[in-house]
Design an enzyme around this catalytic site. Structure first.
Site, PDB file in Angstrom:
ATOM      1  N   TRP A   1      59.496 -60.082  20.922  1.00 27.81           N
ATOM      2  CA  TRP A   1      58.487 -59.865  21.953  1.00 27.81           C
ATOM      3  C   TRP A   1      57.244 -59.206  21.379  1.00 27.81           C
ATOM      4  O   TRP A   1      56.117 -59.512  21.784  1.00 27.81           O
ATOM      5  CB  TRP A   1      59.082 -59.047  23.101  1.00 27.81           C
ATOM      6  CG  TRP A   1      60.245 -59.733  23.720  1.00 27.81           C
ATOM      7  CD1 TRP A   1      61.548 -59.332  23.709  1.00 27.81           C
ATOM      8  CD2 TRP A   1      60.234 -60.995  24.410  1.00 27.81           C
ATOM      9  NE1 TRP A   1      62.340 -60.251  24.346  1.00 27.81           N
ATOM     10  CE2 TRP A   1      61.565 -61.273  24.791  1.00 27.81           C
ATOM     11  CE3 TRP A   1      59.223 -61.902  24.742  1.00 27.81           C
ATOM     12  CZ2 TRP A   1      61.923 -62.439  25.482  1.00 27.81           C
ATOM     13  CZ3 TRP A   1      59.574 -63.058  25.429  1.00 27.81           C
ATOM     14  CH2 TRP A   1      60.895 -63.315  25.789  1.00 27.81           C
TER      15      TRP A   1
ATOM     16  N   LYS B   1      64.352 -56.192  34.824  1.00 30.38           N
ATOM     17  CA  LYS B   1      65.413 -55.499  34.088  1.00 30.38           C
ATOM     18  C   LYS B   1      65.883 -54.265  34.859  1.00 30.38           C
ATOM     19  O   LYS B   1      67.038 -54.171  35.251  1.00 30.38           O
ATOM     20  CB  LYS B   1      64.924 -55.056  32.712  1.00 30.38           C
ATOM     21  CG  LYS B   1      64.079 -56.074  31.970  1.00 30.38           C
ATOM     22  CD  LYS B   1      64.877 -57.167  31.326  1.00 30.38           C
ATOM     23  CE  LYS B   1      64.009 -57.991  30.402  1.00 30.38           C
ATOM     24  NZ  LYS B   1      64.720 -59.113  29.775  1.00 30.38           N
TER      25      LYS B   1
ATOM     26  N   ASP C   1      54.918 -51.946  25.913  1.00 31.45           N
ATOM     27  CA  ASP C   1      55.687 -52.863  26.735  1.00 31.45           C
ATOM     28  C   ASP C   1      57.039 -52.202  26.969  1.00 31.45           C
ATOM     29  O   ASP C   1      57.868 -52.113  26.071  1.00 31.45           O
ATOM     30  CB  ASP C   1      55.838 -54.201  26.006  1.00 31.45           C
ATOM     31  CG  ASP C   1      56.744 -55.179  26.743  1.00 31.45           C
ATOM     32  OD1 ASP C   1      57.252 -54.847  27.828  1.00 31.45           O
ATOM     33  OD2 ASP C   1      56.949 -56.294  26.207  1.00 31.45           O
TER      34      ASP C   1
END
Length: 360
Positions: free
Chosen positions: A102, A195, A171
């Site tokens: 990511w 999440k 992030d």
């Protein structure tokens, strides 16, 4: 109803109490005669939902008054573009810490906007650890980290220390609200909700108001953070149902005793699984270095591909869902986000022990 134990990496488990509350209100929210999904985003009923979510999040995370809380769409992937478009100004260089797939994707988008620099990386170690160094470029526009790495199972345990005036951007999609963090050490935090915060559809952005002054006027409207800050995230129709679910999840976190209590439970869950791995005489192996292990995503391998397939098949037959490792690295992964109950982790730990015994 069939009982399953949800270890999906995202969209992930939601608290049972939250789902039940949403079910109760689904057809008639607060005697309005309408579902939340039918409410106008300009109505007072919806305004109360969004305001409640904002106030709850500010309290739970101890977010200072000089930070705005924004609700955007497009997931973390849109933020990969929005961050450099808003803050990578001419003559500056965006610094990225590479700790997994990511962060690589975030860097890829920044390169399309301007000058970039890799401030640290653990790629040569197959992303098995958080980098031990931080080397910034000249004139850094900001430093970007991915606080938790779902694929490789690593997590920043401390906040990187930066020179004064260098913004830290994170992030936090996969570990926000899982532990207390010093929000004022960050200039911007973003997190896809799917999440720890709720269902997919909304991305929470926590941004220091001072940083917003850098946003250029010539950006596309929906990629400019100022659009959301100036319009209370209501410039267009927000993800109303996702924000409603977010507000319920935040209430649930408060009911559990807040983020400190959530962290204690998360640590207990992770320790259970890591103990099974570490005491298995290498039957299970955790690829992440011990001081970099994630409390959100426990990754592990078995001695062979054949055993891995048998493990996953038997796990599925016993109600365990989502244990396959990411397609990039294989193996197994248990995602144990906030809503995954402790007793589900206890059952998984026992299953892992029994499986090993049967195949030794």
């Amino acid at each position: 109803m069939k009982q399953v134990f949800n270890f999906n990496a995202g969209p992930a488990a939601l608290p049972k109490e939250v789902l039940q509350k949403a079910q109760e209100e689904l057809l008639n929210f607060q005697d309005s005669g309408l579902s939340v999904m039918e409410l106008s985003h300009r109505s007072k009923q919806y305004e109360s939902i969004q305001n409640h979510a904002t106030e709850r999040l500010r309290t739970l995370m101890d977010i200072p008054a000089d930070y705005d809380i924004l609700y955007m769409q497009g997931g973390a992937s849109l933020q990969f573009s929005a961050v450099p478009m808003n803050f990578l100004t001419e003559g500056k260089t965006a610094n990225y810490c590479l700790t997994g797939s990511w962060s690589e994707k975030a860097l890829k988008e920044a390169k399309k906007v301007g000058s970039t620099h890799i401030a640290s990386s653990s790629k040569e170690a197959n992303y098995s650890q958080i980098p031990d160094y931080l080397e910034l470029s000249d004139n850094p526009a900001y430093v970007h980290i991915t606080s938790n790495n779902t694929i490789f199972g690593t997590q920043w345990r401390t906040t990187p220390e930066l020179p004064a005036k260098v913004p830290l951007i994170a992030d936090m999609s996969s570990d926000i609200l899982s532990r207390p963090i010093p929000v004022d050490n960050y200039s911007l935090i973003y997190a896809g909700a799917q999440k720890n915060l709720g269902p997919s559809g909304v991305t929470v952005v926590i941004v220091k108001k001072e940083l917003l002054e850098r946003c250029p006027d010539n950006l596309p409207t929906m990629l400019n953070y100022q659009t959301y800050a100036k319009n209370s995230s209501l410039y267009n129709t927000p993800a109303t149902f996702s924000i409603y679910m977010l507000s319920l999840v935040l209430d649930w976190v408060a009911d559990q005793g807040g983020v400190e209590q959530i962290e204690a439970i998360n640590t207990e869950k992770a320790n259970l699984l890591y103990h099974v791995i570490d005491s298995s005489d290498s039957f299970y192996k955790g690829p992440a270095r011990q001081d970099s292990r994630s409390n959100m995503n426990v990754t592990f391998t078995l001695p062979s591909e054949d055993l891995t397939k048998k493990f996953l098949q038997q796990a599925s037959e016993n109600g365990f869902v989502g244990l396959s490792g990411h397609r990039l690295i294989g193996g197994c992964r248990a995602s144990i986000y906030n809503a995954v109950p402790l007793d589900h982790c206890e059952k998984l730990a026992q299953f892992m022990k029994d499986f090993r015994t049967n195949f030794m």
